[in-house]
Design an enzyme around this catalytic site. Structure first.
Site, PDB file in Angstrom:
ATOM      1  CB  CYS A  90      -0.921   0.811   1.283  1.00 24.79           C
ATOM      2  SG  CYS A  90      -2.309   1.899   1.148  1.00 24.79           S
ATOM      3  CG  ASN A 146      -3.089  -7.822  -2.161  1.00 22.62           C
ATOM      4  OD1 ASN A 146      -2.211  -6.579  -2.910  1.00 22.62           O
ATOM      5  ND2 ASN A 146      -4.574  -7.357  -1.067  1.00 22.62           N
TER       6      ASN A 146
END
Ligand code: HMG
Ligand code: MG
Length: 299
Positions: free
Chosen positions: A236, A245
């Site tokens: 992020c 992820n």
């Protein structure tokens, strides 16, 4: 039993890449993900391109994809300007996002939480009036890079607000990958008191290696939709130290071993993972991708 996968690699994954990935590579990646059987693919985002230059070609990417039966492409939109850009591409689904913690919300979208509610409310109302479906994300549910632990009440407040606005599903995000299964059990057990499991999804990052264990914990709480990213791409940009992820290959491998249906073909995913890994010129974190390419995996 069916488990639904939302592939977020082209958005959550690529948004973190420093070198601009050519538009045709993004399109080919999404086509390979589609060919692997993924039905929900978050293709890009219509955020301010000054904030995320990697996804400045959002419209070109979507315009380069042709509609496929049963496949939904979506994109993040932070405001009405983003929605307008998304609408011009004919997109049928968008996603709005905000954080449970004040400082991450401020760093990520330049507003306080209370300033964000009316902005997203307007986006959801307008998107739905245009016939679009809207998904919601709550970030930093399990921990914030600036504030540490995030009280559950804050996540509940934001989740409830998004559902009231009219999003059909809220993805509960471990943005920086700090969650452990116990916390996942506690969080989902608390959230499902007010919301049915069908309206919640799990979004885990694998920064500390607990991503798949967290999926297993969420499955036990009745959650049946998970976000993942091809190859384990990502991070992020406004969450320092966050890794990618959970990888789609690892997730599909684990779920099919548990006898759960995903409709996704591991060989097709391997082709997509190998493709983007080659294009980026570095090995991606997915363990199953590595094993598949080494020819050691029995599937
Ligand atoms: P801002 O700078 O405060 O925006 O950004 P503003 O409203 O003050 O506008 C400033 C200028 O930007 C204006 O242009 C606007 O038109 C333009 P100017 O008048 O100066 O020429 N602008 C836009 N242009 C194109 N598209 C737009 C847009 N909006 C404004 N949509 C904003 C506010 C929210 C837009 C900005 O902070 C932003 O883009 N943030 C996005 C950051 C981001 O993408 N973060 C990563 C995604 S979230 C995530 O990864 C977490 C998640 O995966 C879940 C999890 O992991 O937990 C979802
Ligand atoms: Mg994320």
């Amino acid at each position: 039993m069916q488990v639904h996968i939302v592939e977020v690699g082209p958005r959550d994954g690529l948004q973190n890449e420093k070198e601009i990935v050519p538009t045709d590579v993004k399109i080919e990646l999404i086509q390979k993900l589609t060919a692997a059987g993924l039905k929900r693919i978050e293709a890009t985002s219509f955020v301010n391109p000054k904030w995320i230059p990697q996804l400045a070609d959002a419209a070109e990417v979507l315009n380069g994809l042709s509609a496929q039966p049963g496949v939904t492409y979506s994109a993040l939109v932070p405001n009405l300007r983003g929605l307008e850009r998304a609408r011009e591409t004919g997109l049928k689904e968008v996603a709005v996002f905000m954080s449970a913690s004040e400082s991450h919300n401020q760093k990520n979208i330049n507003k306080t939480i209370d300033e964000t509610f009316p902005v997203l409310e307007e986006v959801v109302r307008e998107a739905r009036s245009l016939g679009m479906r809207v998904r919601g994300y709550v970030s930093t549910v399990f921990g914030c890079p600036y504030e540490g632990e995030v009280p559950l009440d804050k996540s509940r407040r934001v989740t409830d607000a998004l559902l009231k606005m009219g999003v059909y599903e809220v993805s509960i995000g471990d943005t920086i990958g700090v969650a452990t299964p116990r916390q996942v059990h506690e969080t989902f057990a608390a959230l499902v008191k007010d919301v049915t499991t069908e309206r919640l999804a799990g979004h885990f990052h694998d920064t500390r290696g607990t991503g798949l264990a967290n999926v297993a914990a969420a499955l036990q709480e009745g959650i049946r939709t998970f976000d993942s990213s091809i190859g384990g791409l990502g991070g992020c940009p406004y969450a320092p130290g966050a890794a990618g992820n959970i990888s789609t290959e690892d997730l599909v491998y684990m779920l099919s071993g548990m006898g759960l249906e995903t409709g996704v073909d591991l060989d097709g995913l391997t082709e997509a993972g190998a493709y983007i890994q080659h294009q980026l010129g570095r090995e991606l974190p997915s363990k199953v991708l590595k094993a598949q390419l080494a020819g050691k995996c029995p599937n």
